[in-house]
Design an enzyme around this catalytic site. Structure first.
Site, PDB file in Angstrom:
ATOM      1  CD  GLU A   1      49.529  40.224  27.241  1.00  0.00           C
ATOM      2  OE1 GLU A   1      49.538  39.402  27.832  1.00  0.00           O
ATOM      3  OE2 GLU A   1      48.659  40.386  26.360  1.00  0.00           O
TER       4      GLU A   1
ATOM      5  CG  HIS B   1      41.135  44.293  57.011  1.00  0.00           C
ATOM      6  ND1 HIS B   1      41.152  44.499  58.227  1.00  0.00           N
ATOM      7  CD2 HIS B   1      40.377  45.014  56.413  1.00  0.00           C
ATOM      8  CE1 HIS B   1      40.251  45.302  58.521  1.00  0.00           C
ATOM      9  NE2 HIS B   1      39.594  45.827  57.284  1.00  0.00           N
TER      10      HIS B   1
ATOM     11  CE  LYS C   1      52.263  32.018  24.535  1.00  0.00           C
ATOM     12  NZ  LYS C   1      51.662  32.834  23.451  1.00  0.00           N
TER      13      LYS C   1
HETATM   14  O1  PA5 Z   1      46.277  40.303  24.653  1.00  0.00           O
HETATM   15  C1  PA5 Z   1      46.733  39.136  24.075  1.00  0.00           C
HETATM   16  O2  PA5 Z   1      46.950  39.215  22.850  1.00  0.00           O
HETATM   17  C2  PA5 Z   1      46.793  37.935  24.935  1.00  0.00           C
HETATM   18  O3  PA5 Z   1      46.675  38.225  26.056  1.00  0.00           O
HETATM   19  C3  PA5 Z   1      45.943  36.871  24.251  1.00  0.00           C
HETATM   20  O4  PA5 Z   1      44.708  37.256  24.247  1.00  0.00           O
HETATM   21  C4  PA5 Z   1      46.410  35.535  24.927  1.00  0.00           C
HETATM   22  O5  PA5 Z   1      47.747  35.105  24.856  1.00  0.00           O
HETATM   23  C5  PA5 Z   1      45.409  34.333  24.487  1.00  0.00           C
HETATM   24  O6  PA5 Z   1      45.853  34.224  23.090  1.00  0.00           O
HETATM   25  P1  PA5 Z   1      44.680  33.295  22.075  1.00  0.00           P
HETATM   26  O7  PA5 Z   1      43.586  34.372  21.717  1.00  0.00           O
HETATM   27  O8  PA5 Z   1      45.709  33.188  20.808  1.00  0.00           O
HETATM   28  O9  PA5 Z   1      44.697  32.002  22.549  1.00  0.00           O
END
Ligand code: PA5
Length: 430
Positions: free
Chosen positions: A285, A306, A420
């Site tokens: 990410e 495997h 989203k």
């Molecule tokens: O690293 C990040 O920012 C994301 O993976 C968030 O942690 C994830 O989308 C969850 O978001 P939130 O804590 O606002 O529910």
């Protein structure tokens, strides 16, 4: 002390390329240190280690101690950075099977699968072997407080909690969220749920050393102080001497430049698959933007030898491999001998499973290296809270440095919004 072994990767690269990448790594590290890189307002994951909040650790430990005594099941309701760190720690350090060491920890809120939630409620309803009903606590974790997977699951779980335990529910629900705003704060205010704050300058995937990861870990019986203060020690050490991070970042960067587009993160320690998944998110990410980055995928060896081992050995040569290894094994199963050697395994007599697993690791790494896959090994001294704390900060810093080398902002995730938007539109959100 974490060891980074690069020899089975550097031999695929010209030394001039590594040297040039090292210079980039050095200037990327300066950007982190001097807060001059993109997203510098998100460097709070360093701040929390520079100025540890001991009172908060105490508060977390106290509440966790109460839940360890009081409840049978502790549900962690979160997704992405609001769950993967806790899962990584608990999978790594708790026994693989429930052997009555504190509450059972169950993860929810990380999918939109109704049958999972239905099965969970059915399980929670089932009485314990002694006929008593299960006592349950729920920790909703969401920095934004709006993430659909978490919010929707929490709605279902909250309703169940209040119907099932009208007296105790409010005292057994904890919200971990931003300092202000969002649905979790509103709900905590209204119902008197306990609350922990995720600092505004710490993004989800960098938040495992905040209450996001620390509360579930403490409920699981993990020594969060040992872990946290080992991360602090690593922070201090790397501020002075970042060589291990920089050399590793230089080699990974040069591999990317040389056409390696996939990083298979893998371990022969089954319990570290969660840690690999945490790392997968941290890297993926953070670096996967603007058409750049190396795609991190997780494998679990020797199981996956495997299934995908053939591809790693002889498929398209676009992959590098990162092995997460553990030097000292703790388990004590040794191979016994049998008089008739019916299964032909007496050649392993007296060896521990740890040693056999190490043998498999070494042979696999050598074979994959010879097959043309650059292999990097990150070795923890031991699988315990101390060394996981060290590992966490090492990779947080590594990720920030590496992303600055790629010239991307490590701390945002603009692309995650795209699905989203479509989803909310289809579902009719205003
Ligand atoms: O690293 C990040 O920012 C994301 O993976 C968030 O942690 C994830 O989308 C969850 O978001 P939130 O804590 O606002 O529910």
């Amino acid at each position: 002390m974490i060891q980074v072994e690069l020899a089975k990767a550097t031999s695929f690269l010209e030394s001039g390329k590594i040297d040039a990448a090292y210079k980039k790594a050095l200037s990327a590290f300066e950007k982190v240190k001097n807060k001059t890189g993109a997203g510098a307002e998100w460097l709070g994951w360093r701040r929390i280690l520079a100025e540890p909040n001991d009172a908060e650790l105490e508060q977390i430990d106290t509440l966790a101690g109460r839940f360890r005594d009081e409840v049978d099941v502790f549900i962690v309701c979160g997704i992405g950075g609001s769950y993967l760190g806790a899962e990584a720690l608990i999978k790594a350090l708790k026994p693989s099977f429930d052997i009555a060491d504190g509450p059972e920890i169950i993860f929810a809120g990380n999918n939109l699968n109704g049958s999972y939630l239905r099965d969970l409620l059915t399980y929670l309803e089932q009485p314990k072997p002694d006929g008593e009903s299960k006592k349950v606590a729920v920790n909703a974790i969401s920095k934004s407080g709006t993430t659909l997977e978490t919010a929707l699951s929490f709605r279902v779980l909250r309703k169940w909690m209040h119907e099932r335990f009208p007296e105790e529910a409010s005292g057994r629900i904890i919200c971990t969220t931003s300092a202000a705003g969002g649905a979790l704060n509103a709900l905590a205010d209204k119902h008197g749920y306990a609350r922990f704050v995720i600092p505004g300058n710490v993004g989800g995937r960098f938040s495992v050393l905040t209450p996001v990861g620390l509360l579930p870990a403490a409920v699981a019986g993990i020594d969060i102080r040992a872990m946290f203060y080992e991360a602090v020690a690593k922070y201090e050490e790397l501020e002075e001497d970042p060589e291990s991070v920089l050399k590793y970042a230089a080699v990974r960067y040069a591999l990317g430049e040389a056409g390696k587009t996939i990083d298979l993160i893998t371990s022969f320690e089954t319990e570290l698959t969660g840690l690999s998944r945490w790392l997968q998110q941290l890297l993926g990410e953070s670096e996967g933007k603007e058409g750049r980055g190396i795609f991190p995928v997780v494998g679990s060896y020797s199981t996956d030898l495997h299934s995908i081992g053939q591809f790693v050995q002889q498929g398209r040569r676009s992959m590098m491999e990162t092995f997460i290894a553990v030097k000292k094994g703790k388990e004590s199963i040794y191979v016994s001998t049998t008089a008739d050697n019916e299964d032909g395994l007496n050649y392993l007599e007296g060896k521990s499973f740890h040693n056999i697993n190490r043998g498999a690791l070494e042979a696999t790494r050598q074979a994959h290296f010879e097959g043309g896959t650059p292999c990097i090994t990150i070795e923890l001294e031991e699988k315990n809270a101390h060394h996981l704390g060290e590992f966490i900060y090492f990779f947080e810093l590594f990720t920030a440095v590496y992303c600055y080398m790629l010239d991307v902002n490590p701390f945002n995730q603009p692309g995650v919004e795209n699905y989203k938007k479509g989803m909310y539109k289809l579902l009719g959100k205003e």
